[in-house]
Design an enzyme around this catalytic site. Structure first.
Site, PDB file in Angstrom:
ATOM      1  CB  CYS A   1       1.449  -1.868  26.656  1.00  0.00           C
ATOM      2  SG  CYS A   1       2.722  -1.941  27.869  1.00  0.00           S
ATOM      3  CB  ALA A   2      -1.436  -6.067  23.476  1.00  0.00           C
ATOM      4  CB  ALA A   3      -5.675  -2.963  25.224  1.00  0.00           C
ATOM      5  N   PRO A   4      -5.341  -1.190  22.581  1.00  0.00           N
ATOM      6  CG  PRO A   4      -6.434   0.276  21.057  1.00  0.00           C
ATOM      7  CD  PRO A   4      -5.371   0.265  22.095  1.00  0.00           C
ATOM      8  N   GLY A   5      -5.301  -3.085  20.481  1.00  0.00           N
ATOM      9  CA  GLY A   5      -5.147  -4.356  19.633  1.00  0.00           C
ATOM     10  C   GLY A   5      -4.857  -4.090  18.096  1.00  0.00           C
TER      11      GLY A   5
ATOM     12  CE  LYS B   1       1.819   0.079  17.529  1.00  0.00           C
ATOM     13  NZ  LYS B   1       0.550   0.896  17.833  1.00  0.00           N
TER      14      LYS B   1
ATOM     15  CG  ASP C   1      -3.209  -3.697  28.533  1.00  0.00           C
ATOM     16  OD1 ASP C   1      -2.832  -3.307  27.484  1.00  0.00           O
ATOM     17  OD2 ASP C   1      -3.701  -3.168  29.259  1.00  0.00           O
TER      18      ASP C   1
ATOM     19  CG  ASP D   1       2.612   1.117  21.253  1.00  0.00           C
ATOM     20  OD1 ASP D   1       3.526   1.882  20.390  1.00  0.00           O
ATOM     21  OD2 ASP D   1       1.566   1.234  21.136  1.00  0.00           O
TER      22      ASP D   1
ATOM     23  CB  CYS E   1       2.132   7.869  19.862  1.00  0.00           C
ATOM     24  SG  CYS E   1       0.996   7.888  21.398  1.00  0.00           S
TER      25      CYS E   1
END
Length: 459
Positions: free
Chosen positions: A271-275, A277, A292, A334, A387
């Site tokens: 779930c990497a975007a927007p990037g 981390k 993603d 994340d 979050c």
């Protein structure tokens, strides 16, 4: 006349759905603000999507830049202080509004937000609210009442702004869950923190102290550079074009730090975007595979990493269908969540999400954790984060995961890993930040997003 429309493009000359602003300067902006407030509160539409200058609501895109900025300010303020505004309006009414007068109520909230909180002349806010009633057939007969209510608000604004009920700007569903999770006193402290917009935090690729000096910010103990509340194009700041840093809340920068020294490690960022981390891990020397499911979001990640001059492998895929050739040394999840930890910067979250959404997202997170677990090599690390302020998406999620994955255990976060945020580590060694943490003399430099993170090690 209502129902007639001019072409898009003039100075707030046209508002979608047949509202004609004509030549009245500023009216289009107020009509759009009322329209978008309805979309957020009534239809639970994300403010970010509506207020996007390139792909947002057509009425918003038709406005000039200055009026777009005003609409954003009105919307965020009206949501941030929604309970206080509602109380102030009710106090100024001779009798309650009709139950079906939702459009009228939004016009009043738009006017009240300007009168009570924004640097807009009271006369302009009042007159344009009355004009907005005149071009909305549902509200035309209430113009006199709107004029009287907003003029009284202007006269009594200082007393009406006082928050007599500390939690009144948090919707009931959310306050109930905050009190259940943190107790009443802490829940009210979180609610109070939501009333101050979030500062602009950045993560730098190197020499954070130098960039704090260059940008006129402060260096937080965790290594984040904080510039305070920021209004303007971030792209114009020194260091942006050359990729020296990226925008990332101080709390959002913590999960990637839990891996420790990552130089040379193979790490998957799910779930990497927007990037943000992904960039942290790559700039620290990890060999990152960013995954993603959304191709458009992945395109944005690739653009961000291009500016930062960082190379990673990117894969657009459903995690259920992805199997690496060899397990990773570490995996970061994340996860999508209710985002209740970001209300300082996204006050619409409190009104576009609810308890049912929290439960639904928890099921998504449980699935993602299960998919991530099979990608970690024996002895490797799995960091789960999001979050959300809700334990259902955090502490309870980890308890649930460990009950079915006996080969994983919590690798406790140590106090020395998070200078200045030692209080964010719970008795099990998991991380829980809150908006009321990181106090500062200047409220605009205080706080951070609510975040949860747990570090797990595979046997």
């Amino acid at each position: 006349m209502p129902g007639k429309s001019a072409p898009f493009g003039g100075h707030d000359s046209y508002v979608q759905d047949g509202y004609s602003a004509g030549d009245r300067p500023g009216l289009g902006a107020r009509l759009v603000a009322a329209k978008l407030l309805s979309a957020i509160v009534d239809a639970r539409t994300s403010a970010d999507g509506l207020l996007d200058g390139g792909n947002g609501h057509p009425g918003f895109r038709a406005l000039e830049g200055r009026d777009q900025g005003l609409v954003k300010a009105i919307i965020l303020t009206a949501l941030r202080f929604r309970g206080t505004i509602e109380r102030a309006i009710d106090r100024c009414l001779d009798r309650p509004l009709p139950p079906n007068a939702t459009a009228l109520r939004h016009i009043l909230h738009v006017g009240a937000a300007q009168v009570l909180y924004l640097d807009v002349p009271d006369s302009a806010a009042v007159d344009l609210a009355v004009a907005a009633c005149a071009v909305d057939s549902r509200s035309q007969r209430f113009g006199g009442m709107v004029n009287a209510v907003l003029r009284r608000l202007a006269r009594e604004k200082e007393s009406l702004k006082l928050v007599s009920k500390p939690g009144e700007n948090v919707p009931e569903w959310l306050m109930q869950r905050l009190v259940a999770a943190y107790g009443k006193e802490r829940a009210l402290a979180i609610a109070a923190a939501h009333l101050t917009p979030a500062p602009l935090d950045i993560t730098v690729k190197g020499d954070a102290a130098l960039w704090a000096e260059k940008l006129g910010g402060i260096l937080l103990p965790t290594g984040t550079v904080r510039l305070g509340a920021f209004d303007g194009p971030v792209t114009g700041l020194p260091g942006f074009a050359e990729g020296a840093w990226w925008v990332q809340d101080a709390a959002a920068a913590l999960p990637a730090k839990l891996f420790g020294d990552v130089a040379g490690l193979r790490i998957a960022d799910l779930c990497a975007a927007p990037g943000g981390k992904t960039a942290q891990l790559a700039s620290a020397g990890a060999k990152v595979t960013a995954l993603d499911i959304n191709a458009n979001r992945m395109k944005r990640l690739q653009e961000n990493l291009g500016r930062l001059q960082l190379e990673v492998e990117t894969v657009v895929t459903d995690l259920a269908r992805y199997m690496p050739e060899t397990p990773f040394d570490a995996v970061l999840v994340d996860s999508p969540c209710s985002s209740t930890g970001t209300i300082r910067r996204h006050p619409d979250v409190a009104y576009t999400k609810d308890a049912a959404e929290v439960e639904k997202l928890a099921e998504v997170q449980a699935r993602l954790l299960g998919e991530a677990a099979r990608m970690v090599r024996p002895g490797g690390l799995l960091v789960f984060s999001n979050c959300s302020l809700d334990p259902e998406e955090g502490e309870h999620m980890i308890t649930r995961f460990l009950a079915t994955h006996g080969d994983f255990s919590v690798d406790p976060v140590r106090a020395e890993e998070l200078p200045g945020l030692e209080a964010a580590i719970d008795s099990r060694g998991m991380l829980r930040t809150r908006p009321d943490m990181l106090p500062a003399e200047d409220p605009k430099l205080a706080g951070l997003d609510g975040f949860f993170a747990a570090r797990l090690r595979k046997a």
